[in-house]
Design a protein around this motif. Structure first.
Motif, PDB file in Angstrom:
ATOM      1  N   ALA A  42       0.936  -1.072  -0.078  1.00  0.00           N
ATOM      2  CA  ALA A  42      -0.043  -0.031  -0.066  1.00  0.00           C
ATOM      3  C   ALA A  42       0.913   1.019  -0.087  1.00  0.00           C
ATOM      4  CB  ALA A  42      -0.944  -0.036   1.313  1.00  0.00           C
ATOM      5  N   LEU A  43       1.875   1.160   0.971  1.00  0.00           N
ATOM      6  CA  LEU A  43       2.786   2.439   0.932  1.00  0.00           C
ATOM      7  C   LEU A  43       3.488   2.598  -0.638  1.00  0.00           C
ATOM      8  CD1 LEU A  43       4.444   2.159   4.510  1.00  0.00           C
ATOM      9  CD2 LEU A  43       2.608   3.716   3.721  1.00  0.00           C
ATOM     10  N   ALA A  44       3.916   1.359  -1.085  1.00  0.00           N
ATOM     11  CA  ALA A  44       4.662   1.672  -2.364  1.00  0.00           C
ATOM     12  C   ALA A  44       3.609   2.195  -3.493  1.00  0.00           C
ATOM     13  CB  ALA A  44       5.137   0.163  -2.866  1.00  0.00           C
ATOM     14  N   ARG A  45       2.335   1.729  -3.447  1.00  0.00           N
ATOM     15  CA  ARG A  45       1.444   2.356  -4.372  1.00  0.00           C
ATOM     16  C   ARG A  45       1.137   3.697  -4.067  1.00  0.00           C
ATOM     17  NH1 ARG A  45      -3.527  -1.522  -4.999  1.00  0.00           N
ATOM     18  NH2 ARG A  45      -3.663  -0.322  -7.353  1.00  0.00           N
ATOM     19  N   LEU A  46       1.191   4.019  -2.986  1.00  0.00           N
ATOM     20  CA  LEU A  46       1.171   5.559  -2.705  1.00  0.00           C
ATOM     21  C   LEU A  46       2.052   6.462  -2.868  1.00  0.00           C
ATOM     22  CD1 LEU A  46      -1.172   5.087   0.687  1.00  0.00           C
ATOM     23  CD2 LEU A  46      -2.111   6.009  -1.683  1.00  0.00           C
ATOM     24  N   SER A  47       3.449   5.783  -3.297  1.00  0.00           N
ATOM     25  CA  SER A  47       4.626   6.518  -3.435  1.00  0.00           C
ATOM     26  C   SER A  47       4.409   7.337  -4.673  1.00  0.00           C
ATOM     27  CB  SER A  47       5.724   5.825  -3.376  1.00  0.00           C
ATOM     28  OG  SER A  47       6.921   6.355  -3.720  1.00  0.00           O
ATOM     29  N   HIS A  48       5.342   8.429  -4.439  1.00  0.00           N
ATOM     30  CA  HIS A  48       5.344   9.383  -5.782  1.00  0.00           C
ATOM     31  C   HIS A  48       6.321   8.953  -6.732  1.00  0.00           C
ATOM     32  CE1 HIS A  48       2.627  12.348  -3.951  1.00  0.00           C
ATOM     33  NE2 HIS A  48       3.391  12.492  -2.662  1.00  0.00           N
ATOM     34  N   ASN A  49       7.091   7.872  -6.170  1.00  0.00           N
ATOM     35  CA  ASN A  49       8.038   7.494  -7.219  1.00  0.00           C
ATOM     36  C   ASN A  49       7.484   6.314  -8.020  1.00  0.00           C
ATOM     37  OD1 ASN A  49      10.307   6.114  -8.360  1.00  0.00           O
ATOM     38  ND2 ASN A  49      11.460   6.119  -6.477  1.00  0.00           N
ATOM     39  N   ARG A  50       7.343   6.638  -9.259  1.00  0.00           N
ATOM     40  CA  ARG A  50       6.706   5.900 -10.290  1.00  0.00           C
ATOM     41  C   ARG A  50       7.453   4.370 -10.548  1.00  0.00           C
ATOM     42  NH1 ARG A  50       5.170   9.813 -15.903  1.00  0.00           N
ATOM     43  NH2 ARG A  50       3.762  11.341 -14.475  1.00  0.00           N
ATOM     44  N   ALA A  51       8.891   4.365 -10.347  1.00  0.00           N
ATOM     45  CA  ALA A  51       9.711   3.131 -10.261  1.00  0.00           C
ATOM     46  C   ALA A  51       9.382   2.263  -9.473  1.00  0.00           C
ATOM     47  CB  ALA A  51      11.176   3.521 -10.424  1.00  0.00           C
ATOM     48  N   LEU A  52       8.613   2.762  -8.216  1.00  0.00           N
ATOM     49  CA  LEU A  52       8.234   1.921  -7.142  1.00  0.00           C
ATOM     50  C   LEU A  52       6.850   1.823  -7.107  1.00  0.00           C
ATOM     51  CD1 LEU A  52       8.973   0.420  -4.413  1.00  0.00           C
ATOM     52  CD2 LEU A  52       8.464   2.728  -3.413  1.00  0.00           C
ATOM     53  N   ARG A  53       6.008   2.620  -7.611  1.00  0.00           N
ATOM     54  CA  ARG A  53       4.353   2.384  -7.806  1.00  0.00           C
ATOM     55  C   ARG A  53       4.128   1.706  -8.784  1.00  0.00           C
ATOM     56  NH1 ARG A  53       3.637   7.589  -8.322  1.00  0.00           N
ATOM     57  NH2 ARG A  53       2.739   7.634 -10.608  1.00  0.00           N
ATOM     58  N   TRP A  54       4.724   1.690  -9.857  1.00  0.00           N
ATOM     59  CA  TRP A  54       4.057   0.869 -11.125  1.00  0.00           C
ATOM     60  C   TRP A  54       4.384  -0.703 -10.893  1.00  0.00           C
ATOM     61  CZ3 TRP A  54       5.235   4.049 -16.041  1.00  0.00           C
ATOM     62  CH2 TRP A  54       4.378   5.354 -16.203  1.00  0.00           C
ATOM     63  N   PRO A  55       5.384  -1.037 -10.632  1.00  0.00           N
ATOM     64  CA  PRO A  55       5.365  -2.620 -10.473  1.00  0.00           C
ATOM     65  C   PRO A  55       4.434  -3.220  -9.464  1.00  0.00           C
ATOM     66  CG  PRO A  55       7.692  -1.513 -10.355  1.00  0.00           C
ATOM     67  CD  PRO A  55       6.606  -0.463 -10.231  1.00  0.00           C
ATOM     68  N   GLU A  61      -2.907  -5.779  -9.727  1.00  0.00           N
ATOM     69  CA  GLU A  61      -3.823  -5.912 -10.781  1.00  0.00           C
ATOM     70  C   GLU A  61      -3.666  -7.448 -11.415  1.00  0.00           C
ATOM     71  OE1 GLU A  61      -6.205  -4.201 -11.465  1.00  0.00           O
ATOM     72  OE2 GLU A  61      -5.693  -2.664 -10.088  1.00  0.00           O
ATOM     73  N   PHE A  62      -2.601  -7.919 -11.623  1.00  0.00           N
ATOM     74  CA  PHE A  62      -2.403  -9.221 -12.035  1.00  0.00           C
ATOM     75  C   PHE A  62      -3.046 -10.368 -11.032  1.00  0.00           C
ATOM     76  CE2 PHE A  62      -0.082 -13.214 -12.437  1.00  0.00           C
ATOM     77  CZ  PHE A  62      -0.242 -13.585 -13.489  1.00  0.00           C
ATOM     78  N   VAL A  63      -2.632 -10.340  -9.788  1.00  0.00           N
ATOM     79  CA  VAL A  63      -3.148 -11.212  -8.905  1.00  0.00           C
ATOM     80  C   VAL A  63      -4.702 -11.190  -8.917  1.00  0.00           C
ATOM     81  CG1 VAL A  63      -2.942 -11.610  -6.333  1.00  0.00           C
ATOM     82  CG2 VAL A  63      -0.911 -11.128  -7.340  1.00  0.00           C
TER      83      VAL A  63
END
Length: 222
Positions: A42-55, A61-63
């Motif tokens: 959740a924290l990664a998905r809320l990050s402003h860092n796209r390299a962290l957020r997108w993966p 979404e895949f799961v």
């Protein structure tokens, strides 16, 4: 004609309880691991860092777009072709954890977003680091918001452990299948299996509803 064969219940009661114990073990361990992983996702998905957020967005979404049974089969039967071998219990816990981490991350993300940004700003202005602000200010309030939802997911997880039979884990459902295959007392075996699920799930559901009611009253008085 007696549909329930109490001889079967007496002879296999210990086997039923062992299956129930494995089911509870899978549920507790998976819920702990999935909750921890979900917070970080959740924290990664809320990050402003796209390299962290997108993966992590892609992972979630895949799961959510693939069935749990396929994920378990892939981990246990497909990964060995890549040299990754897991025993049935480890494969089951891994699959369940990945699956529920994705769903619980959405729950925590919503809980975190529900906390007013002013509280974070106030904590930072008092000299707290971002990590301490999250751990001491945001997370406790977010957990309180999402607690009833976590309870519902815990009950769903308890029932979903039945799918772990596809990777040969002898949890409660698979135990019932094995016993029924030995004596053909399907009515007795699956009735006992259903009762054991009910005995665990129904009180848990009542507790979750009670918790939801207490939470609503708590928010209403603020």
């Amino acid at each position: 004609m007696n549909l329930l064969d109490f001889t079967v219940i007496h002879d296999y009661w210990g086997v039923f309880l062992r299956g129930l114990t494995i089911t509870i073990f899978l549920t507790v361990v998976t819920m702990i691991l999935a909750t921890i992983c979900a917070i970080f996702i959740a924290l990664a998905r809320l990050s402003h860092n796209r390299a962290l957020r997108w993966p992590f967005n892609g992972l979630v979404e895949f799961v959510r777009a693939t069935p749990l049974i396929l994920q378990l089969i892939y981990i246990y039967y497909v990964l060995p072709s890549a040299g990754i071998f897991l025993d049935p219990i480890t494969a089951a816990i891994t699959g369940l954890t990945i699956h529920y981490s994705a769903y619980l991350s959405e729950v925590f993300r919503g809980g975190i977003l529900s906390i007013p940004k002013g509280q974070t700003e106030a904590a930072l202005s008092l000299g707290l680091s971002r990590w301490k602000t999250f751990r001491k200010v945001v997370l406790p309030q977010a957990v309180r918001v999402v607690l009833p939802t976590l309870g519902n997911y815990l009950i769903s997880l308890f029932k979903d452990t039945a799918i772990c039979s596809v990777v040969t884990v002898q949890e409660l459902m698979f135990t019932g299948q094995i016993i029924a295959a030995r004596n053909f007392q399907y009515f007795t075996v699956y009735t006992v299996t259903a009762i054991l699920y009910f005995v665990v799930c129904y009180p848990s559901g009542l507790m979750v509803r009670s918790l939801e009611e207490r939470m609503r009253k708590g928010f209403a008085t603020k």
